[in-house]
Design an enzyme around this catalytic site. Structure first.
Site, PDB file in Angstrom:
ATOM      1  N   GLU A  95       0.853  -1.198   0.000  1.00 19.12           N
ATOM      2  CA  GLU A  95       0.000   0.000   0.000  1.00 19.12           C
ATOM      3  C   GLU A  95       0.882   1.239   0.000  1.00 19.12           C
ATOM      4  O   GLU A  95       2.092   1.159   0.234  1.00 19.12           O
ATOM      5  CB  GLU A  95      -0.941  -0.020   1.210  1.00 19.12           C
ATOM      6  CG  GLU A  95      -1.924  -1.185   1.165  1.00 19.12           C
ATOM      7  CD  GLU A  95      -2.996  -1.135   2.237  1.00 19.12           C
ATOM      8  OE1 GLU A  95      -3.079  -0.127   2.960  1.00 19.12           O
ATOM      9  OE2 GLU A  95      -3.740  -2.110   2.349  1.00 19.12           O
ATOM     10  N   HIS A 100      -8.979  10.102   2.756  1.00 18.87           N
ATOM     11  CA  HIS A 100      -8.579   8.997   1.871  1.00 18.87           C
ATOM     12  C   HIS A 100      -8.762   9.463   0.436  1.00 18.87           C
ATOM     13  O   HIS A 100      -9.801  10.019   0.090  1.00 18.87           O
ATOM     14  CB  HIS A 100      -9.426   7.751   2.142  1.00 18.87           C
ATOM     15  CG  HIS A 100      -8.842   6.513   1.554  1.00 18.87           C
ATOM     16  ND1 HIS A 100      -8.827   6.276   0.205  1.00 18.87           N
ATOM     17  CD2 HIS A 100      -8.214   5.457   2.129  1.00 18.87           C
ATOM     18  CE1 HIS A 100      -8.221   5.126  -0.025  1.00 18.87           C
ATOM     19  NE2 HIS A 100      -7.842   4.602   1.129  1.00 18.87           N
ATOM     20  N   ARG A 125      -0.861   9.053   1.681  1.00 20.66           N
ATOM     21  CA  ARG A 125      -2.223   9.540   1.387  1.00 20.66           C
ATOM     22  C   ARG A 125      -2.343  11.049   1.328  1.00 20.66           C
ATOM     23  O   ARG A 125      -3.126  11.577   0.537  1.00 20.66           O
ATOM     24  CB  ARG A 125      -3.176   9.018   2.465  1.00 20.66           C
ATOM     25  CG  ARG A 125      -3.437   7.570   2.269  1.00 20.66           C
ATOM     26  CD  ARG A 125      -4.466   7.051   3.210  1.00 20.66           C
ATOM     27  NE  ARG A 125      -4.575   5.617   2.966  1.00 20.66           N
ATOM     28  CZ  ARG A 125      -5.079   4.750   3.804  1.00 20.66           C
ATOM     29  NH1 ARG A 125      -5.542   5.159   4.969  1.00 20.66           N
ATOM     30  NH2 ARG A 125      -5.137   3.481   3.488  1.00 20.66           N
ATOM     31  N   HIS A 136     -11.532  10.186   6.483  1.00 15.75           N
ATOM     32  CA  HIS A 136     -11.315   8.746   6.634  1.00 15.75           C
ATOM     33  C   HIS A 136     -10.823   8.321   8.013  1.00 15.75           C
ATOM     34  O   HIS A 136     -11.287   7.329   8.563  1.00 15.75           O
ATOM     35  CB  HIS A 136     -10.288   8.317   5.583  1.00 15.75           C
ATOM     36  CG  HIS A 136      -9.992   6.855   5.598  1.00 15.75           C
ATOM     37  ND1 HIS A 136     -10.973   5.904   5.433  1.00 15.75           N
ATOM     38  CD2 HIS A 136      -8.828   6.169   5.763  1.00 15.75           C
ATOM     39  CE1 HIS A 136     -10.425   4.696   5.484  1.00 15.75           C
ATOM     40  NE2 HIS A 136      -9.130   4.834   5.706  1.00 15.75           N
ATOM     41  N   ARG A 168      -1.353   9.096   8.813  1.00 19.25           N
ATOM     42  CA  ARG A 168      -1.214   7.671   9.133  1.00 19.25           C
ATOM     43  C   ARG A 168      -0.725   6.876   7.928  1.00 19.25           C
ATOM     44  O   ARG A 168      -1.236   7.036   6.820  1.00 19.25           O
ATOM     45  CB  ARG A 168      -2.570   7.130   9.565  1.00 19.25           C
ATOM     46  CG  ARG A 168      -2.602   5.641   9.763  1.00 19.25           C
ATOM     47  CD  ARG A 168      -3.980   5.190  10.195  1.00 19.25           C
ATOM     48  NE  ARG A 168      -4.965   5.336   9.156  1.00 19.25           N
ATOM     49  CZ  ARG A 168      -5.505   4.327   8.479  1.00 19.25           C
ATOM     50  NH1 ARG A 168      -5.135   3.086   8.721  1.00 19.25           N
ATOM     51  NH2 ARG A 168      -6.427   4.540   7.558  1.00 19.25           N
ATOM     52  N   SER A 185      -3.363   1.223  11.340  1.00 15.38           N
ATOM     53  CA  SER A 185      -4.357   1.441  12.404  1.00 15.38           C
ATOM     54  C   SER A 185      -4.896   0.143  12.978  1.00 15.38           C
ATOM     55  O   SER A 185      -5.079   0.034  14.196  1.00 15.38           O
ATOM     56  CB  SER A 185      -5.499   2.319  11.922  1.00 15.38           C
ATOM     57  OG  SER A 185      -5.876   1.952  10.642  1.00 15.38           O
TER      58      SER A 185
HETATM   59  C1  LIG Z   1     -13.806   1.792   4.828  1.00 14.34           C
HETATM   60  C2  LIG Z   1     -12.623   1.697   5.756  1.00 14.34           C
HETATM   61  C3  LIG Z   1     -11.541   0.910   5.412  1.00 14.34           C
HETATM   62  C4  LIG Z   1     -10.434   0.825   6.266  1.00 14.34           C
HETATM   63  N1  LIG Z   1      -9.405  -0.009   5.943  1.00 14.34           N
HETATM   64  C5  LIG Z   1      -8.382  -0.167   6.813  1.00 14.34           C
HETATM   65  C6  LIG Z   1      -7.337  -1.115   6.561  1.00 14.34           C
HETATM   66  O1  LIG Z   1      -7.358  -1.817   5.583  1.00 14.34           O
HETATM   67  N2  LIG Z   1      -6.331  -1.208   7.476  1.00 14.34           N
HETATM   68  C7  LIG Z   1      -6.283  -0.456   8.604  1.00 14.34           C
HETATM   69  O2  LIG Z   1      -5.338  -0.593   9.385  1.00 14.34           O
HETATM   70  N3  LIG Z   1      -7.261   0.430   8.868  1.00 14.34           N
HETATM   71  C8  LIG Z   1      -8.304   0.578   8.013  1.00 14.34           C
HETATM   72  N4  LIG Z   1      -9.293   1.480   8.301  1.00 14.34           N
HETATM   73  C9  LIG Z   1      -9.259   2.153   9.595  1.00 14.34           C
HETATM   74  C10 LIG Z   1      -9.613   1.127  10.687  1.00 14.34           C
HETATM   75  O3  LIG Z   1     -10.634   0.286  10.188  1.00 14.34           O
HETATM   76  C11 LIG Z   1     -10.074   1.778  11.943  1.00 14.34           C
HETATM   77  O4  LIG Z   1      -9.161   2.742  12.370  1.00 14.34           O
HETATM   78  C12 LIG Z   1     -10.204   0.748  13.058  1.00 14.34           C
HETATM   79  O5  LIG Z   1     -10.961  -0.342  12.607  1.00 14.34           O
HETATM   80  C13 LIG Z   1     -10.843   1.361  14.263  1.00 14.34           C
HETATM   81  O6  LIG Z   1     -11.155   0.334  15.143  1.00 14.34           O
HETATM   82  P1  LIG Z   1     -11.744   0.666  16.557  1.00 14.34           P
HETATM   83  O7  LIG Z   1     -11.929  -0.647  17.239  1.00 14.34           O
HETATM   84  O8  LIG Z   1     -10.917   1.690  17.210  1.00 14.34           O
HETATM   85  O9  LIG Z   1     -13.160   1.362  16.245  1.00 14.34           O
HETATM   86  P2  LIG Z   1     -14.447   0.861  15.443  1.00 14.34           P
HETATM   87  O10 LIG Z   1     -14.148  -0.328  14.632  1.00 14.34           O
HETATM   88  O11 LIG Z   1     -15.040   2.032  14.771  1.00 14.34           O
HETATM   89  O12 LIG Z   1     -15.432   0.410  16.585  1.00 14.34           O
HETATM   90  C14 LIG Z   1     -16.022   1.354  17.456  1.00 14.34           C
HETATM   91  C15 LIG Z   1     -17.054   0.676  18.311  1.00 14.34           C
HETATM   92  O13 LIG Z   1     -17.486   1.581  19.322  1.00 14.34           O
HETATM   93  C16 LIG Z   1     -18.884   1.501  19.445  1.00 14.34           C
HETATM   94  N5  LIG Z   1     -19.343   2.724  20.093  1.00 14.34           N
HETATM   95  C17 LIG Z   1     -19.201   4.003  19.676  1.00 14.34           C
HETATM   96  N6  LIG Z   1     -19.728   4.830  20.581  1.00 14.34           N
HETATM   97  C18 LIG Z   1     -20.189   4.069  21.597  1.00 14.34           C
HETATM   98  C19 LIG Z   1     -20.833   4.333  22.836  1.00 14.34           C
HETATM   99  N7  LIG Z   1     -21.114   5.584  23.240  1.00 14.34           N
HETATM  100  N8  LIG Z   1     -21.183   3.297  23.635  1.00 14.34           N
HETATM  101  C20 LIG Z   1     -20.910   2.013  23.253  1.00 14.34           C
HETATM  102  N9  LIG Z   1     -20.300   1.712  22.099  1.00 14.34           N
HETATM  103  C21 LIG Z   1     -19.948   2.723  21.286  1.00 14.34           C
HETATM  104  C22 LIG Z   1     -19.347   1.273  18.020  1.00 14.34           C
HETATM  105  O14 LIG Z   1     -20.658   0.772  18.004  1.00 14.34           O
HETATM  106  C23 LIG Z   1     -18.315   0.242  17.589  1.00 14.34           C
HETATM  107  O15 LIG Z   1     -18.665  -1.034  18.113  1.00 14.34           O
HETATM  108  C24 LIG Z   1     -10.407   1.572   7.466  1.00 14.34           C
HETATM  109  C25 LIG Z   1     -11.500   2.357   7.813  1.00 14.34           C
HETATM  110  C26 LIG Z   1     -12.607   2.425   6.969  1.00 14.34           C
HETATM  111  C27 LIG Z   1     -13.771   3.261   7.375  1.00 14.34           C
END
Ligand SMILES: Cc1cc2nc3c(=O)[nH]c(=O)nc-3n(C[C@H](O)[C@H](O)[C@H](O)COP(=O)(O)OP(=O)(O)OC[C@H]3O[C@@H](n4cnc5c(N)ncnc54)[C@H](O)[C@@H]3O)c2cc1C
Length: 498
Positions: free
Chosen positions: A121, A237, A278, A335, A370, A375
């Site tokens: 990437e 992005h 990016r 993003h 990033r 991430s």
């Molecule tokens: C389309 C897309 C593609 C991506 N591709 C990549 C990739 O290939 N590689 C990479 O490294 N990163 C990628 N990223 C970034 C990466 O996916 C995210 O940074 C990472 O998944 C975030 O994970 P997280 O567990 O921190 O949050 P999230 O996966 O967003 O989870 C957050 C959780 O918190 C919950 N929540 C929110 N507020 C509350 C509340 N008040 N009470 C209870 N629950 C709550 C939500 O319901 C959810 O369950 C991508 C992002 C997107 C949008």
């Protein structure tokens, strides 16, 4: 009069808020250490950014790779703002977290020799991205981890419950996070609270993120007294689908450019190195769109084998686009939030007892831009660190609470949800290119996080990584490694991190 335990109070060693990659893995790590866990998840699994992740996880696993090389790429992309100690933790531990995930039953794609297949990437100097199901990495990982979490007797899942306030000690000389209050009236008393609520990119009108990514965890932590940082650093992005009904903001993974897809202007000319980091690619696209007045550029993935990216190809086809025959209209979209809840290397926030992991946190490791696929790796590396740190501390007495205190907690206002007007304002006034007039306008927005983002963006009087100021187009070397902090009552200060 203390009355714990009482009806409506749940006790746990660890309360995890959010069930994306970071929250699920934190819960499983804690359960693996024989701790009791309550996992609070506001939304169904498919609505996490983690589920949507396409590319994969970056880890130095190839023979021609090394920790030093992964660190160097991370620092180069981060534009002299990467906190080296955090990036070192990431690059050294990511390979072990990949192996842990395999041990937990996640099946990553393999090459014909049975070795992990590694993708390339933007910004990576070698193939380093571990993936599953082609570009269905997030879906595969989240499904497996959530199935394990549901089966794990030490984890109690509050599905559909939303954390609406953090429970903190009233004693100002010894502030400490004691638990979480949910919007359904349940209160969790815990030795440690881990915020894993994801990022804030859905605050912007054009986004690749699910609607829930509005930085609620940042607001919860801020209201409880924890410090936030780097809110101006929001990554755009470069290749989100534009102008197609039902697919606005749909992300076409960078891994496709890694396999040779190219970007073209209206006359068919290439205009940017598609594998630059990016910030560079987004800026080049934005500059071209401003010059030409077009809405999108063309992503040519006709030479890509559709079998390698089945879910992307299927989604585009559902939207009436045939990537094997035509160029896909793309443009930058909000993003990834590099800023968030300030943490140290053990994922501790500035409020004792409160941890933050995943996109809600600001470890500083992404700097101002990033590196792709760092991430997800960060989610796993720092979720484990958080849990091990929390459980290594002597167990405090679980807090006592009077009915009055419980009632007060339940009545605290829930964090604000952004109106359409706030989302439009962020896109217009804190988009790819920012002006001081626009940012000052945003300071008046009704949404508290929009105001904090504007304050950080006004403070950073330079252009660096994802933050592009029309009035300060150059990077200011005096701000190398300097981070903008938001403290109590939205006070702004600066700190140097290494
Ligand atoms: C389309 C897309 C593609 C991506 N591709 C990549 C990739 O290939 N590689 C990479 O490294 N990163 C990628 N990223 C970034 C990466 O996916 C995210 O940074 C990472 O998944 C975030 O994970 P997280 O567990 O921190 O949050 P999230 O996966 O967003 O989870 C957050 C959780 O918190 C919950 N929540 C929110 N507020 C509350 C509340 N008040 N009470 C209870 N629950 C709550 C939500 O319901 C959810 O369950 C991508 C992002 C997107 C949008």
């Amino acid at each position: 009069m203390p009355v714990l335990p009482s009806a409506g109070i749940h006790e746990a060693d660890v309360a995890v808020v959010g069930a994306g990659a970071a929250g699920l893995y934190a819960a499983l790590c804690a359960a693996g250490e024989r701790a009791s866990v309550v996992l609070v998840s506001a939304t169904p699994l498919a609505q996490t950014a983690s589920y949507w992740a396409q590319g994969g996880l970056a880890a130095a696993l190839a023979e021609n790779d090394s920790f030093e090389l992964h660190l160097r790429d991370t620092e180069l992309a981060g534009r002299a703002l990467v906190r080296r100690s955090a990036a070192e933790a990431l690059v050294h531990e990511a390979p072990d977290r990949v192996r842990d995930l395999q041990a937990l039953g996640v099946r990553f794609d393999a090459d014909r020799f049975g070795r992990l297949a590694l993708g390339l990437e933007g910004g990576h100097s070698v193939r380093r991205v571990v993936h599953a199901g082609g570009s269905a990495t997030g879906r595969r990982v989240v499904r497996q981890l959530s199935a394990l979490a549901v089966e794990e007797p030490r984890i109690e899942v509050f599905e559909g419950a939303r954390a609406h306030a953090l429970w903190t000690d009233a004693d100002p000389t010894n502030p400490r996070c004691r638990g979480v209050a949910c919007d359904d009236g349940r209160v969790i008393a815990a030795r440690a609270v881990v915020i894993a609520t994801g990022g804030a990119a859905a605050l912007w009108a054009r986004t690749t993120n699910p609607p829930g990514s509005q930085g609620v965890g940042l607001l919860l932590a801020h209201a409880a007294g924890a410090t936030l940082a780097d809110l101006e650093l929001l990554q755009f992005h470069p290749t989100a689908v534009i102008g197609i009904r039902g697919r606005e903001g749909y992300l076409v993974t960078e891994a496709i450019r890694g396999e040779g897809a190219t970007l073209h202007d209206a006359s068919g000319e290439r205009f940017v190195d598609e594998l630059a980091p990016r910030d560079e690619v987004s800026r080049a696209i934005q500059a071209l769109l401003e010059r030409t007045g077009e809405r999108s550029v063309g992503l040519d993935m006709r030479a890509i084998d559709p079998a390698h990216f089945p879910n992307v190809v299927a989604s585009l086809r559902e939207a009436g686009l045939d990537p094997t025959r035509e160029l896909i209209p793309v443009a930058p979209a909000a993003h990834y939030m590099m800023g968030g809840i300030v943490t140290d290397l053990q994922a501790r926030s500035t409020l004792p007892g409160l941890y933050a992991v995943g996109e809600s946190s600001c470890t500083g490791l992404h700097g101002a831009n990033r590196l792709a696929s760092n991430s997800l790796s960060e989610c796993f590396v720092f979720a484990r660190r958080a849990v091990l740190d929390a459980l290594s501390r002597e167990a405090d007495e679980l807090p006592a609470a009077s009915e009055r205190e419980l009632q007060r907690l339940r009545e605290l206002p829930a964090p604000a949800i952004a109106e359409r007007s706030t989302r439009a304002a962020l896109w217009n006034d804190a988009g790819v290119v920012r002006t001081p007039e626009g940012l000052r306008r945003l300071l008046e927005d009704p949404h508290p996080l929009a105001r904090m983002i504007a304050a950080c963006a006004l403070a950073r009087t330079e252009s660096r990584g994802a933050h592009l100021r029309a009035d300060h187009p150059e990077r200011d070397p005096a701000l190398d490694f300097r981070h903008v902090l938001v403290g109590r009552e939205d006070s702004i200060s600066w700190e140097t991190w290494h």
